[in-house]
Every structure is written in C-alpha cells, then in structure tokens.
Design an enzyme around this catalytic site. Sequence first.
Site, PDB file in Angstrom:
ATOM      1  N   GLY A 185     -13.689  65.180  76.552  1.00  0.00           N
ATOM      2  CA  GLY A 185     -14.055  64.230  77.591  1.00  0.00           C
ATOM      3  C   GLY A 185     -15.455  64.443  78.107  1.00  0.00           C
ATOM      4  CG  HIS A 439     -40.220  90.010  74.716  1.00  0.00           C
ATOM      5  ND1 HIS A 439     -39.639  89.538  75.873  1.00  0.00           N
ATOM      6  CD2 HIS A 439     -41.568  89.907  74.890  1.00  0.00           C
ATOM      7  CE1 HIS A 439     -40.590  89.181  76.728  1.00  0.00           C
ATOM      8  NE2 HIS A 439     -41.766  89.396  76.149  1.00  0.00           N
TER       9      HIS A 439
END
Length: 453
Positions: A185, A439
């Site tokens: 939904g 990183h």
Amino acid sequence: MYDVIVIGAGPGGYLAAERAAEGGKKTLLIEKEHIGGVCLNEGCIPTKTLLYSAKLYDGALHGDKYGIKAEKISIDHKAVIKRKDKVIKTLVGGVSAALKSKKVEVIMGSAVIKGKKDGKVQVEVNGEIKESTYLIIASGSDSVKPPIPGVAEGLESGFVLTNKEVLKLEVPPKEFVVIGGGVIGLEMASYFNSIGSKVTVVEMLDKIAGPTDNTVSEILKKEYEKKGITFNLSSRVTKLDNEYVYFEKDGKEEKVKADKVLLSIGRRANTLGLGLESLNIYIERGCIKVDEKQETNVANVYAVGDCVGGIMLAHTAYREAEVAVNNILGKKDRMKYNAVPSVIYTNPEIASVGESEESAKEKGMDVTIRELPMQYSGRYVAENEGGSCIIRIVVDKKWNTLVGVHMIANYASELILGAVTMVESQISIDEIKKIIFPHPSVGEIIREAIFTL
C-alpha cells in the site's frame, strides 16, 4: 518418475528446483500461471521498476536544490508501464533459461496432490500422474479480499484493484485511495503521489508500515504528509460504492472520493485445491505447518515461501528453499528468522533487521537504543538536501551484541545488508568497532551509531 517435484515457480519454487537439480536430483517444476510467481510478475520487480521512475522524476523536479535546472519536466506513465513489462519479460526469460540449463523439467498447469503409492508422492497435472520421492510445495499466496460491502462488485467493475491490476493501469487515477498502510500500500501510494494523483491511505491500525519501528514509521508518515498524502489511521472501512470509500473513525462514519481503490490489507497462503488432505498435511491458520528443516508432518514432503505463512518475503522463500533442498540432499540445515531484512521502497526508503525497541521490550530483553540523524554521514549530507532521516540501533546489554537496526533514508535498502551480517553473526559490539568502513559512504552511519554506545 522424479526425485523431486516442486509445486509453484515463484522465488521459493524455482530456486528449490534449481538447487535440487544442481544436487543431482531429477526435478520437475509445476507452475499454473507465471514462471517467477507473484514477485517477478506482480510484486517485487514491477513495483520497484515503477518506483525507480518516480524517484528519477522527483529528482528532476527538485534538481534546483543541487544546481540543476530544467523546464517542462513530465512523466509518461504509459512509458513507465511499458518499461515495466520489458523488465519482467527479461527477468522471466532469465529464470526460464537458468531452469533449462540445469535440466529442470517445467510443466505449466495446476498441480493436485493425489496421495502416496508405494512410498512415492503422486501429483496430477494436466490429466497425468507424476511420481516422486520428495515433494516441495511452494504454492505462494494471494491478496486478501475481505467481505466488505462493495469490494466484490468493485473488483468486478475495475473500481477496486489488487496488486495485479494496479500495475496494469494505463491512466493514473486523479483520486487514489489505498486501503491498507503496509508495504504494498505504501509503495503504490508513493508512486501515484509522485506522478500527481491525490492519494489517501485508510489504515485500521494506529500506525503505518506494520511492525516497522514506531519512530521510523512516524517519520515516513510525516514525510509523505508533506508531499500531500492523507492518512486516516485507526480507521475501519465499512463499505464501498463506485465513487466513495466509507470508513469509521473515532466513532463517526466518514467517506473519501476515489477514481480507483487499491485493496492492500495483506496476503493469504494458497493452500486450497492442492490436495493437501490426500496426505493429511497439517494446516495451521490456513498455512502449511513445517519444522525448522521446512519439512511438513509428512516425511519427504516440504513447504517453502508464502504458503507456510510467517515472513512473506521473496528473500525468506529463497533461504527456506535452500534449507529444504539441503536436507533432501542429506546436508543438515535449519531455518532461522532472527535476521531477516525488511524493506519498504518508498522515497525515502525504510529498511530494518532484527528486533525493534518495541519487540525487544515485549520479549523482556534488556536493550540499549541509540538514534542518530543521517546527517552524521558526510556523503549523505553531500547528496541529500534536508529531510529528517535517521538510523536506530538496538543492542543487547547482556551479550553486548547488535540485535536490531532500523533506518529511513535513501540507500537504506542497500545499507541494510551490512547490518544483517552483523545481526546474523552475533559478533560483539567491540568487534564491530574494529570493522573498517569505506569513507565517504552512507554506510558509515552504522559505525557512527555503534560508537555512540
């Protein structure tokens, strides 16, 4: 005569057939409708195709935040549907080719179990009896169709849609009502909201996204309210006609206008008409009862996927299929559900694994909760303007292990894999702190959350 017969060619079924054939078993796969099942044809894949187009459209509309300017941006829903059909065709072809390469025999037709004869399971398909030593039932599930006045008539007229019909709509509804605030939904509400429909969600519970962490689900709700979706929670649908959805909220009857209604209140295991009674296979609340080996109460008869209930997700069915086949091949294996990831592919996405704060407390676990905004990730800040996305981690104090991770953010569906590995392996928090994350990456947010402990 076969070693293994598999009923149902959804994710659990086709993978079970592939693994059995790879293990040297002569395998027959029986499917009544589509190779790939609901997931590939009417669920996981087609919905993600639509949602990706909507995400690109959203990005183009708001590109000025990132210095990108464009004019007369539009989305062609018919073209999106056409591409969705192409993606399905490509992937179904891939699954079919894989089955063929592994020498799995495939028969299209409805399978009915006829019992056992001389120790062999008998299955009828297209008027013929097939026999095997082992049987794997992977019959899947279907959308629940409640006896609400107007639902049956709406399904017949096309006013009410299930997950099947909504993916075939060529014209987006101007006013779209979704009954049910669960995964399907919310994903369809997200798509149609993005392409311009006025969307209303009517949910019986007091929150959206089912068992999702309460804080995360509330953030998603607020994000979509900003985008124009209306949520009616703690609301029970009472009836439908060809123009309105009626529901009871706070003791009062209300109604909302709709061009189309999506019925999305859950799924029910497909166990009727399979002939399970011929083997006296045990059924519990409409689902096939299995043990940790995926074996039923009948020796050499296994069941996997949605038909066994529980966590009705394609990746759960994959693992259940592997467990069943491993045991058939004599390799000891058992199914565990402590680290099954769950994802809702809205924009932003929700992803989670393991215990939530609420579920941990219900089980009497002594846990520590840590919450961080996604802005603690440098890459996230570089690629996202604004928003209130977060990560929440749940740590077992007794064992000093990570037992739950919940996040709402773009990339969440991919980030959750690292968290799944940590929860599944039960490594200590001290060991997690030694893991080197790339990183800059959004995944560093998991490390940042761990180091707040």
